[in-house]
Scaffold this active site. Sequence first.
Site, mmCIF file in Angstrom:
data_model
loop_
_atom_site.group_PDB
_atom_site.id
_atom_site.type_symbol
_atom_site.label_atom_id
_atom_site.label_comp_id
_atom_site.label_asym_id
_atom_site.label_seq_id
_atom_site.Cartn_x
_atom_site.Cartn_y
_atom_site.Cartn_z
ATOM 1 N N ASP A 197 0.844 -1.185 0.000
ATOM 2 C CA ASP A 197 0.000 0.000 0.000
ATOM 3 C C ASP A 197 0.883 1.240 0.000
ATOM 4 O O ASP A 197 1.831 1.329 0.785
ATOM 5 C CB ASP A 197 -0.897 -0.016 1.244
ATOM 6 C CG ASP A 197 -2.011 1.010 1.143
ATOM 7 O OD1 ASP A 197 -2.488 1.271 0.024
ATOM 8 O OD2 ASP A 197 -2.406 1.550 2.185
ATOM 9 N N HIS A 228 -4.004 13.982 0.666
ATOM 10 C CA HIS A 228 -4.199 13.062 1.788
ATOM 11 C C HIS A 228 -3.007 13.121 2.749
ATOM 12 O O HIS A 228 -3.175 13.174 3.970
ATOM 13 C CB HIS A 228 -4.403 11.637 1.278
ATOM 14 C CG HIS A 228 -4.446 10.605 2.369
ATOM 15 N ND1 HIS A 228 -5.511 10.487 3.232
ATOM 16 C CD2 HIS A 228 -3.547 9.650 2.757
ATOM 17 C CE1 HIS A 228 -5.278 9.503 4.090
ATOM 18 N NE2 HIS A 228 -4.091 8.986 3.824
ATOM 19 N N GLU A 264 -10.290 3.911 3.057
ATOM 20 C CA GLU A 264 -9.403 4.702 2.214
ATOM 21 C C GLU A 264 -9.769 4.410 0.768
ATOM 22 O O GLU A 264 -9.724 3.264 0.320
ATOM 23 C CB GLU A 264 -7.932 4.381 2.498
ATOM 24 C CG GLU A 264 -7.506 4.853 3.880
ATOM 25 C CD GLU A 264 -6.001 4.854 4.106
ATOM 26 O OE1 GLU A 264 -5.298 4.078 3.431
ATOM 27 O OE2 GLU A 264 -5.536 5.639 4.966
ATOM 28 N N GLU A 276 -8.959 4.090 -2.812
ATOM 29 C CA GLU A 276 -7.719 3.873 -3.563
ATOM 30 C C GLU A 276 -8.024 3.152 -4.874
ATOM 31 O O GLU A 276 -9.085 2.556 -5.050
ATOM 32 C CB GLU A 276 -6.728 3.007 -2.751
ATOM 33 C CG GLU A 276 -6.366 3.598 -1.390
ATOM 34 C CD GLU A 276 -5.158 2.925 -0.751
ATOM 35 O OE1 GLU A 276 -4.346 2.329 -1.482
ATOM 36 O OE2 GLU A 276 -5.038 3.016 0.485
ATOM 37 N N ASP A 320 -8.961 0.381 1.379
ATOM 38 C CA ASP A 320 -8.017 -0.045 2.409
ATOM 39 C C ASP A 320 -8.602 0.319 3.773
ATOM 40 O O ASP A 320 -8.233 1.316 4.384
ATOM 41 C CB ASP A 320 -6.677 0.660 2.175
ATOM 42 C CG ASP A 320 -5.576 0.100 3.064
ATOM 43 O OD1 ASP A 320 -5.464 -1.135 3.131
ATOM 44 O OD2 ASP A 320 -4.846 0.893 3.669
ATOM 45 N N ARG A 336 -8.210 3.622 12.755
ATOM 46 C CA ARG A 336 -7.313 4.745 13.054
ATOM 47 C C ARG A 336 -6.775 4.734 14.472
ATOM 48 O O ARG A 336 -5.650 5.186 14.712
ATOM 49 C CB ARG A 336 -8.050 6.066 12.803
ATOM 50 C CG ARG A 336 -8.545 6.260 11.384
ATOM 51 C CD ARG A 336 -7.406 6.277 10.380
ATOM 52 N NE ARG A 336 -7.909 6.478 9.017
ATOM 53 C CZ ARG A 336 -7.163 6.330 7.936
ATOM 54 N NH1 ARG A 336 -5.887 5.975 8.030
ATOM 55 N NH2 ARG A 336 -7.680 6.520 6.734
ATOM 56 N N GLN A 381 -4.101 1.951 14.528
ATOM 57 C CA GLN A 381 -2.973 2.445 13.732
ATOM 58 C C GLN A 381 -2.190 3.524 14.483
ATOM 59 O O GLN A 381 -0.954 3.535 14.484
ATOM 60 C CB GLN A 381 -3.531 2.991 12.413
ATOM 61 C CG GLN A 381 -2.489 3.448 11.413
ATOM 62 C CD GLN A 381 -3.138 4.059 10.161
ATOM 63 O OE1 GLN A 381 -4.347 3.982 9.959
ATOM 64 N NE2 GLN A 381 -2.331 4.670 9.314
ATOM 65 N N LYS A 399 -4.414 -2.103 9.690
ATOM 66 C CA LYS A 399 -4.657 -2.227 8.251
ATOM 67 C C LYS A 399 -4.831 -3.673 7.819
ATOM 68 O O LYS A 399 -4.872 -3.934 6.614
ATOM 69 C CB LYS A 399 -3.442 -1.664 7.489
ATOM 70 C CG LYS A 399 -3.173 -0.199 7.723
ATOM 71 C CD LYS A 399 -4.089 0.662 6.884
ATOM 72 C CE LYS A 399 -3.578 2.080 6.799
ATOM 73 N NZ LYS A 399 -4.373 2.856 5.807
ATOM 74 N N THR A 423 -9.092 -5.600 3.212
ATOM 75 C CA THR A 423 -8.846 -4.685 2.107
ATOM 76 C C THR A 423 -9.741 -5.180 0.981
ATOM 77 O O THR A 423 -9.563 -6.307 0.518
ATOM 78 C CB THR A 423 -7.362 -4.714 1.675
ATOM 79 O OG1 THR A 423 -6.548 -4.341 2.793
ATOM 80 C CG2 THR A 423 -7.108 -3.772 0.506
ATOM 81 N N GLU A 460 -10.422 12.360 7.085
ATOM 82 C CA GLU A 460 -10.328 13.702 6.510
ATOM 83 C C GLU A 460 -11.706 14.368 6.472
ATOM 84 O O GLU A 460 -11.845 15.542 6.793
ATOM 85 C CB GLU A 460 -9.741 13.623 5.102
ATOM 86 C CG GLU A 460 -8.297 13.137 5.073
ATOM 87 C CD GLU A 460 -7.866 12.680 3.686
ATOM 88 O OE1 GLU A 460 -8.026 11.481 3.376
ATOM 89 O OE2 GLU A 460 -7.388 13.538 2.908
#
Lengths: 418, 418
Positions: free
Chosen positions: A125, A132, A197, A199, A231, A235, A238, A251, A255, A362
């Site tokens: 990844d 971002h 996420e 992606e 993904d 948080r 992480q 993570k 996925t 975000e």
Amino acid sequence: MTLMKSWVTSANTPDTPFPLNNLPYGVFSVGDEDARCGVAIGDMILDMAALETAELIHLDDDAAFDLPFWNDVMELGPDIWAKLRARLHEMLAEGSADQAAIEPYLVPLADARLHMPLMVSEYTDFYAGRQHAQNMGAILRGSPDLPANWLHIPVGYNGRASSVVVSGTDIHRPNGQSKAPDADVPSFGPSKRLDIELEMGAIVGTSCEFGTPITVDQADAMIFGYVLLNDWSARDIQGWEYLPLGPFQGKAFGTSISPWIVTAAALDPFRTATPAREKELLPYLDSTIDGLFDIELEVLMQPEGAAKATSLSKTNYSRMYYSAAEQLCHHASGGCGMNSGDLLGSGTISGPDKSEYGSLMELSWAGRDPFTLDTGETRTFIEDNDTLILRGGAKGDGYQIGFGTCEGTIRPAVKFPT
Amino acid sequence: MTLMKSWVTSANTPDTPFPLNNLPYGVFSVGDEDARCGVAIGDMILDMAALETAELIHLDDDAAFDLPFWNDVMELGPDIWAKLRARLHEMLAEGSADQAAIEPYLVPLADARLHMPLMVSEYTDFYAGRQHAQNMGAILRGSPDLPANWLHIPVGYNGRASSVVVSGTDIHRPNGQSKAPDADVPSFGPSKRLDIELEMGAIVGTSCEFGTPITVDQADAMIFGYVLLNDWSARDIQGWEYLPLGPFQGKAFGTSISPWIVTAAALDPFRTATPAREKELLPYLDSTIDGLFDIELEVLMQPEGAAKATSLSKTNYSRMYYSAAEQLCHHASGGCGMNSGDLLGSGTISGPDKSEYGSLMELSWAGRDPFTLDTGETRTFIEDNDTLILRGGAKGDGYQIGFGTCEGTIRPAVKFPT
């Protein structure tokens, strides 16, 4: 580029994701049948395994399509990929002499169950979206300044192939360690800050050997196709684990990828250059190609019981700072062998405006600014039984190259065994 | 535990790494033959594929041993592992009725080429040695204080399975990006700070499914065996790339493992507890087992042309703070599927004294304190054509459970393609 017409008339409508221009590769089954390779065309799937058995298509001495993955085709390399695509165009084009022979091998997409389209060898990844990276810096480290290496390196970390699942697979909220800012010690339990996420995933088709670096142009030619990729990220887990060795269990619980591999060939008309470089890249990252693609992307959320999903943001893959080919070149630059079936996540795609942000971290600015769904409910992060949906497509003249959707529902955390 | 005697008399000497107590699993070939499974006994290899063909051993309906990896056996699970080990003991013990039948299937170890003993599914590297973590903190961040999470989490990161190679494989010095402290911009070229990491590798034998966490005791039962592992590291590449997402290309150019998988069963008499906990671990990491092993380890360096290698340090696997079973439990705690063939690096093993440090970064204190080899040459990091050697063994009463060696020679960097 304009619409290529097919005798499969559902492939000729401007809103189908799967016109003859696309021909994405997936793995499907109907009822209790074995999963096998298929190609989407309009609202149908061409059963490649059955076509092979009927000797209407032939790639190699071994069966290539009566398998639950496209890896064997991928390993055959770009010349065979081009021949296969040409043969599919020939068979499916309006006026094709093959129509009567091929027609029995179409299966309605609505009847099919879609499976993982490939066996993922290893998953990496990246962190190649500038907005971002700036947003995460501002949120996590108090400054939007990019990490010192960011304008020089397509920063990435190795992820976990065993956690990659096909769209539609439920994901359990992960248990994990986290530490609240005001706590003395960490605790273990279900993540409270569950995120997505947005992606794109690039799928490596051919291999480069251990000890053998490649150029960006060579890397681009190795890429078989692209999928949408979510993904999923915890948080709080992480945030507690990532210093000093990077993301790990935050993570590793899922996925999701979209079920159709859209080939690099189908996306070729939509190539765009990477943005102007704020700092010149080192020569090993030089290339002659336009490595990004103009692909419109959308994130949606649908809480349990809601009639429809709420659009949370819209952005474009061309917002990325680094291309998948640059990432792949960097990945192999020290001699790391890259293999057919490797999956490269682009990194979260966020545009400059809040309406273009590709993660809830975000969009809710780390939970400080809740957003409102069409149902009237508010969210900061994902709640149990919420479904998150990614959509994407490249828009041509009267047609689109669609990816299908990449979606998943978050289920409650499992009980930890004792 | 004392020596178990074998009719293979070379297995009865106190200095053989491979007595009947050990029976490690490897993959070998002689001349142009296909690689296949073998078991080391004294100075011989028992040809398991030939034994299977001769119907002297039988595990399953499918051939288990006429393959260049042990993964198929690993997937059969602990009951079959125990039966296989019991049958091997029966066949090879002094006084065995099988001696005459088995003897033709012994191949001299000296005639064999050793290959990777398994297909590595995914590779994870941990950071579970306390002295190493303190030393790296002191060197890189100016303080020996452990990261905030270190006493709570077996910190790890995902590595790259495609870079795992068997002992004896040459490693090219990697090219990569680094930035000198006094430089404005990074440069790309051969690593100038090439290092080793002395580790043990734990091999996951049975799988736990995606979404299914496991206890430490369950994790311990999933581990098939152990190897020596050298996690070659390019410190200059790693130093520039690792913030904020962890090691990537600085660790992706080669990870060497010893050719023989020493089973958890063979090591069982040497189990030791993890050290006293400075901070109580969270309950998900509870266990009833002693997860470490008393295994003596040594690092040696042999420059080109030297008659023999210089011993650089000696330590013990029991120095680790976290066991492989704790690491595996943590790895799966959020739902990450763990698969047969996964390889877990322990993290660098360093004891409290400099004579016990497991990396050149620590031995030369980041290059400030060169050390002297028996040839009179000095080193801080690895020079081209230096050979690095790891040795290890558990010492019983009149016998040892040896691992063979894990070695590799660093060759000059390859020219980057243009």
